[in-house]
Scaffold this motif. Structure first.
Motif, short mmCIF file in Angstrom:
data_model
loop_
_atom_site.label_atom_id
_atom_site.label_comp_id
_atom_site.label_asym_id
_atom_site.label_seq_id
_atom_site.Cartn_x
_atom_site.Cartn_y
_atom_site.Cartn_z
N LEU A 270 0.95 -1.12 -0.17
CA LEU A 270 0.00 0.12 -0.15
C LEU A 270 0.96 1.38 -0.14
N ILE A 271 0.26 2.40 -0.34
CA ILE A 271 1.04 3.62 -0.32
C ILE A 271 1.10 4.16 1.09
N LEU B 100 -9.35 -0.82 0.60
CA LEU B 100 -7.58 -1.18 0.28
C LEU B 100 -7.00 -1.20 -1.02
N ARG B 101 -7.84 -1.49 -1.94
CA ARG B 101 -7.55 -1.63 -3.38
C ARG B 101 -7.03 -0.14 -3.92
N PRO B 102 -7.91 0.97 -3.67
CA PRO B 102 -7.22 2.33 -4.21
C PRO B 102 -5.96 2.79 -3.46
N ASP C 193 3.07 -0.65 -8.65
CA ASP C 193 3.72 -1.83 -9.25
C ASP C 193 3.16 -2.99 -8.33
N ALA C 194 2.33 -2.78 -7.49
CA ALA C 194 1.77 -4.17 -6.74
C ALA C 194 0.32 -4.65 -7.52
N GLY C 195 0.31 -5.59 -7.47
CA GLY C 195 -0.91 -6.38 -7.91
C GLY C 195 -2.03 -6.61 -6.94
N ALA D 205 -2.53 -11.72 0.45
CA ALA D 205 -2.00 -11.29 1.64
C ALA D 205 -2.85 -10.61 2.55
N THR D 206 -4.05 -10.29 2.22
CA THR D 206 -5.30 -10.17 3.01
C THR D 206 -5.48 -11.24 3.57
#
Length: 157
Positions: free
Chosen positions: A29-30, A55-57, A62-64, A71-72
């Motif tokens: 995550l950012i 979480l997706r936004p 570079d992460a899928g 991971a979640t």
């Protein structure tokens, strides 16, 4: 086990393994999210329904999404997460870690059953393996080999 637990164990503290799983999510995550433990001893907080969509936004470019989903899943399918979710006073938490709503009795019961199942499975895995008996030294080397092979054959059949 048809009824959810009535006695609370209080907040369930995160372990090093929980932290590793939480850090795996945060690394994708950012920015870190408040619903995940930051250090050992922090409480494990059940997620609000639909939290993954929040979480997706926050996903790094570079992460899928599949990596984040895995991971979640590793985090929410952990024994301590289920234990925290099964508590009578358990609350669902938003991205910032603030309580949103109580878990339903049905969700608590599912978490309780999964926790007990994982606990039982882990207990079996932690049990020491029985070591096979060592043949008596009076047997020759070839007799020891033959006895070992016959023992394996009998164990298979």
């Amino acid at each position: 086990m048809d009824k959810p637990w009535k006695i609370s164990r209080g907040p369930i503290a995160a372990t090093e393994l929980d932290l590793e799983k939480a850090n795996a999510i945060n690394m994708l995550l950012i920015r870190p999210v408040g619903v995940l433990p930051a250090k050992a001893g922090d409480p494990v907080l059940p997620f609000a329904v639909g939290l993954f969509n929040e979480l997706r936004p926050l996903l790094k470019p570079d992460a899928g999404v599949t990596t984040l989903r895995r991971a979640t899943a590793a985090y929410v399918h952990g024994r301590r997460y289920y234990f925290a979710s099964a508590q009578p006073d358990s609350m669902r938490h938003g991205l910032d870690g603030e309580p949103v709503e109580p878990l339903s009795p049905e969700d608590r019961l599912v978490a309780q059953k999964r926790f007990l199942s994982l606990k039982q499975t882990t207990g079996k895995a932690d049990a020491p393996e029985q070591t096979p008996p060592i043949p008596s030294p009076s047997l020759s080397k070839s007799e020891q080999i033959r006895a070992a092979l016959l023992g394996k054959r009998n164990a298979v059949s």
